[in-house]
Design a protein around this motif. Structure first.
Motif, PDB file in Angstrom:
ATOM      1  N   GLU A  92       0.828  -1.214   0.000  1.00  0.00           N
ATOM      2  CA  GLU A  92       0.000   0.000   0.000  1.00  0.00           C
ATOM      3  C   GLU A  92       0.860   1.262   0.000  1.00  0.00           C
ATOM      4  OE1 GLU A  92      -3.469  -0.168   2.460  1.00  0.00           O
ATOM      5  OE2 GLU A  92      -4.148  -1.935   1.338  1.00  0.00           O
ATOM      6  N   PHE A  93       1.998   1.171  -0.676  1.00  0.00           N
ATOM      7  CA  PHE A  93       2.915   2.311  -0.813  1.00  0.00           C
ATOM      8  C   PHE A  93       2.198   3.563  -1.316  1.00  0.00           C
ATOM      9  CE2 PHE A  93       2.608   0.403  -4.945  1.00  0.00           C
ATOM     10  CZ  PHE A  93       2.555   1.493  -5.791  1.00  0.00           C
ATOM     11  N   PHE A  94       1.128   3.353  -2.107  1.00  0.00           N
ATOM     12  CA  PHE A  94       0.466   4.495  -2.753  1.00  0.00           C
ATOM     13  C   PHE A  94      -0.213   5.418  -1.748  1.00  0.00           C
ATOM     14  CE2 PHE A  94      -1.984   0.525  -3.200  1.00  0.00           C
ATOM     15  CZ  PHE A  94      -3.110   0.829  -2.443  1.00  0.00           C
ATOM     16  N   GLU A  95      -0.476   4.925  -0.541  1.00  0.00           N
ATOM     17  CA  GLU A  95      -1.056   5.786   0.499  1.00  0.00           C
ATOM     18  C   GLU A  95      -0.148   6.981   0.808  1.00  0.00           C
ATOM     19  OE1 GLU A  95      -3.995   5.586   1.721  1.00  0.00           O
ATOM     20  OE2 GLU A  95      -4.599   3.593   0.993  1.00  0.00           O
ATOM     21  N   TYR A  96       1.152   6.816   0.544  1.00  0.00           N
ATOM     22  CA  TYR A  96       2.113   7.872   0.875  1.00  0.00           C
ATOM     23  C   TYR A  96       2.449   8.775  -0.311  1.00  0.00           C
ATOM     24  CZ  TYR A  96       2.648   4.863   4.924  1.00  0.00           C
ATOM     25  OH  TYR A  96       2.403   4.114   6.036  1.00  0.00           O
ATOM     26  N   ILE A 110      -4.284   5.834  -9.232  1.00  0.00           N
ATOM     27  CA  ILE A 110      -3.847   4.881 -10.261  1.00  0.00           C
ATOM     28  C   ILE A 110      -3.664   3.500  -9.647  1.00  0.00           C
ATOM     29  CG2 ILE A 110      -1.946   4.269 -11.833  1.00  0.00           C
ATOM     30  CD1 ILE A 110      -1.303   7.268 -12.055  1.00  0.00           C
ATOM     31  N   PHE A 111      -3.095   3.491  -8.445  1.00  0.00           N
ATOM     32  CA  PHE A 111      -2.753   2.221  -7.811  1.00  0.00           C
ATOM     33  C   PHE A 111      -3.859   1.714  -6.893  1.00  0.00           C
ATOM     34  CE2 PHE A 111       1.267   4.429  -8.709  1.00  0.00           C
ATOM     35  CZ  PHE A 111       1.799   3.519  -9.605  1.00  0.00           C
ATOM     36  N   GLU A 112      -4.563   2.642  -6.288  1.00  0.00           N
ATOM     37  CA  GLU A 112      -5.645   2.300  -5.382  1.00  0.00           C
ATOM     38  C   GLU A 112      -6.683   1.440  -6.104  1.00  0.00           C
ATOM     39  OE1 GLU A 112      -7.110   5.249  -1.916  1.00  0.00           O
ATOM     40  OE2 GLU A 112      -7.456   5.914  -3.971  1.00  0.00           O
ATOM     41  N   ASN A 113      -6.869   1.745  -7.404  1.00  0.00           N
ATOM     42  CA  ASN A 113      -7.911   1.070  -8.180  1.00  0.00           C
ATOM     43  C   ASN A 113      -7.377  -0.020  -9.085  1.00  0.00           C
ATOM     44  OD1 ASN A 113      -9.816   2.879  -7.120  1.00  0.00           O
ATOM     45  ND2 ASN A 113      -9.241   4.419  -8.653  1.00  0.00           N
ATOM     46  N   ASN A 114      -6.101  -0.388  -8.947  1.00  0.00           N
ATOM     47  CA  ASN A 114      -5.511  -1.352  -9.867  1.00  0.00           C
ATOM     48  C   ASN A 114      -4.444  -2.156  -9.119  1.00  0.00           C
ATOM     49  OD1 ASN A 114      -4.080  -2.703 -11.885  1.00  0.00           O
ATOM     50  ND2 ASN A 114      -4.322  -1.039 -13.364  1.00  0.00           N
ATOM     51  N   ALA A 118      -0.292  -1.892  -8.836  1.00  0.00           N
ATOM     52  CA  ALA A 118       0.330  -1.638  -7.530  1.00  0.00           C
ATOM     53  C   ALA A 118       1.383  -2.694  -7.216  1.00  0.00           C
ATOM     54  CB  ALA A 118      -0.737  -1.600  -6.436  1.00  0.00           C
ATOM     55  N   GLN A 119       1.051  -3.962  -7.498  1.00  0.00           N
ATOM     56  CA  GLN A 119       2.002  -5.047  -7.220  1.00  0.00           C
ATOM     57  C   GLN A 119       3.268  -4.891  -8.049  1.00  0.00           C
ATOM     58  OE1 GLN A 119      -0.258  -8.594  -7.971  1.00  0.00           O
ATOM     59  NE2 GLN A 119      -1.033  -8.724  -5.868  1.00  0.00           N
ATOM     60  N   ILE A 120       3.086  -4.602  -9.343  1.00  0.00           N
ATOM     61  CA  ILE A 120       4.250  -4.465 -10.225  1.00  0.00           C
ATOM     62  C   ILE A 120       5.105  -3.282  -9.777  1.00  0.00           C
ATOM     63  CG2 ILE A 120       4.948  -3.858 -12.589  1.00  0.00           C
ATOM     64  CD1 ILE A 120       2.539  -5.514 -13.581  1.00  0.00           C
ATOM     65  N   ASN A 121       4.457  -2.172  -9.459  1.00  0.00           N
ATOM     66  CA  ASN A 121       5.218  -0.994  -9.041  1.00  0.00           C
ATOM     67  C   ASN A 121       5.966  -1.241  -7.728  1.00  0.00           C
ATOM     68  OD1 ASN A 121       5.418   2.094  -9.809  1.00  0.00           O
ATOM     69  ND2 ASN A 121       5.289   1.993  -7.585  1.00  0.00           N
ATOM     70  N   ALA A 122       5.297  -1.912  -6.793  1.00  0.00           N
ATOM     71  CA  ALA A 122       5.935  -2.186  -5.500  1.00  0.00           C
ATOM     72  C   ALA A 122       7.156  -3.079  -5.694  1.00  0.00           C
ATOM     73  CB  ALA A 122       4.941  -2.848  -4.545  1.00  0.00           C
ATOM     74  N   PHE A 123       6.998  -4.132  -6.477  1.00  0.00           N
ATOM     75  CA  PHE A 123       8.085  -5.097  -6.671  1.00  0.00           C
ATOM     76  C   PHE A 123       9.237  -4.460  -7.457  1.00  0.00           C
ATOM     77  CE2 PHE A 123       9.306  -9.436  -8.720  1.00  0.00           C
ATOM     78  CZ  PHE A 123      10.233  -9.695  -7.726  1.00  0.00           C
TER      79      PHE A 123
END
Lengths: 197, 197
Positions: A92-96, A110-114, A118-123
């Motif tokens: 949940e990095f996108f919260e920040y 963008i990430f909250e809804n996808n 989010a997984q790809i961006n985090a990894f």
């Protein structure tokens, strides 16, 4: 500030640097962990998302907690290391993002809804930060042994329960016993893996 | 070889380094691309698997081929860059393990029989190599602009058709116009993202 890195510095970070296998008993000054983070944190990530989360195991008691999750080939390495870092990413990095990327706080959506995005961006971005970690450790004179041979789910349960953090890879830190390093593996030549168009 | 990196070198790679947005018209000596690869290739990967594959777009004609795949926000950046690198990974990297990891050639089977493990290994390790690429570019005095805002499938079709290579991210290379850089984003403090156990 000089424009290019000296041969000595290239040797320290790349050309002569070697992955640690086993370590000497020289301890790591814990202040170096803070210095390491304060160097690696400047490496770029997508939308400055900075998803990496770090857990440094600095005592025998803490190291014991990771032992059952390791693949056999990594047990002696971790046992001999003064420090083991667990690198993970906050799913949940996108919260920040409103804090970290203030000129476009709406990108959070963008990430909250996808979840896949989010997984790809985090990894991807925690792994970039993992490489900055390795290079920064070498910059501080530390040797490191990155490893992905472990049970991620077990590590998550042990160290990140109740959070949105998932483990990525481990990295031992200390001063290696160079006589115990493996031979250096060959690398591809430029022509084998690079195209110039 | 010195034991630690000087403050100047830390500035070049981390503390003062900035992501490039737009570039000056100073061209990049193509010999630097080879030098860049010959530096980044030494960074560690799991089982020395070295899955990254690179495609350097060095002409206007080559750059035109990637334009339709870019998200709008990245078009001007790519247009202004003397070089654009496409970083991808070979999903069948394991075919080369007997060459790259000669002391355990049988490890090829781990990935041959487990597509998920192969995908994770390819993505994680090509991303580590992507970060080594960024740091190595800075070491050579180049500025770079990594970006993941593009249509991966379209890039794969355009540059990697008929291979097992999948795109990971793009990186512009050149000499940036520092006056056009964005303000530097804030970073987390040590305590916000690090645990010491």
């Amino acid at each position: 500030m000089s424009n290019t890195l000296s041969a000595d510095a290239r040797a320290l970070l790349f050309t002569e640097a070697r992955t640690a296998n086993l370590f000497t008993d020289k301890q790591v000054d814990l202040d170096l962990l803070r210095e390491l983070y304060d160097l690696m944190k400047w490496g770029p990530t997508s939308m400055n998302s900075c998803p990496v989360r770090l857990c440094f195991l600095t005592t025998e008691e803490a190291k014991k907690r990771i032992m059952p999750a390791l693949f056999d080939g990594n047990i002696a390495r971790v046992q001999s290391a003064p420090i083991v870092a667990v690198l993970g990413h906050d799913m949940e990095f996108f919260e920040y993002l409103p804090k970290l990327f203030p000129h476009a706080p709406e990108n959070k959506k963008i990430f909250e809804n996808n979840e896949t995005a989010a997984q790809i961006n985090a990894f991807r971005n925690s792994t970039l930060q993992g490489a900055y970690f390795i290079i920064a450790a070498r910059a501080l004179g530390l040797d490191c042994g990155p490893m992905s041979g472990f049970d991620n789910a077990r590590v998550d349960q042990e160290f990140f329960a109740g959070t949105h953090v998932k483990s990525n890879f481990l990295c031992t830190l200390g001063y290696s016993d160079a006589s115990r390093n493996f031979d250096r593996g060959p690398r591809f030549e430029f022509e084998e893996v690079c195209q110039v168009l």
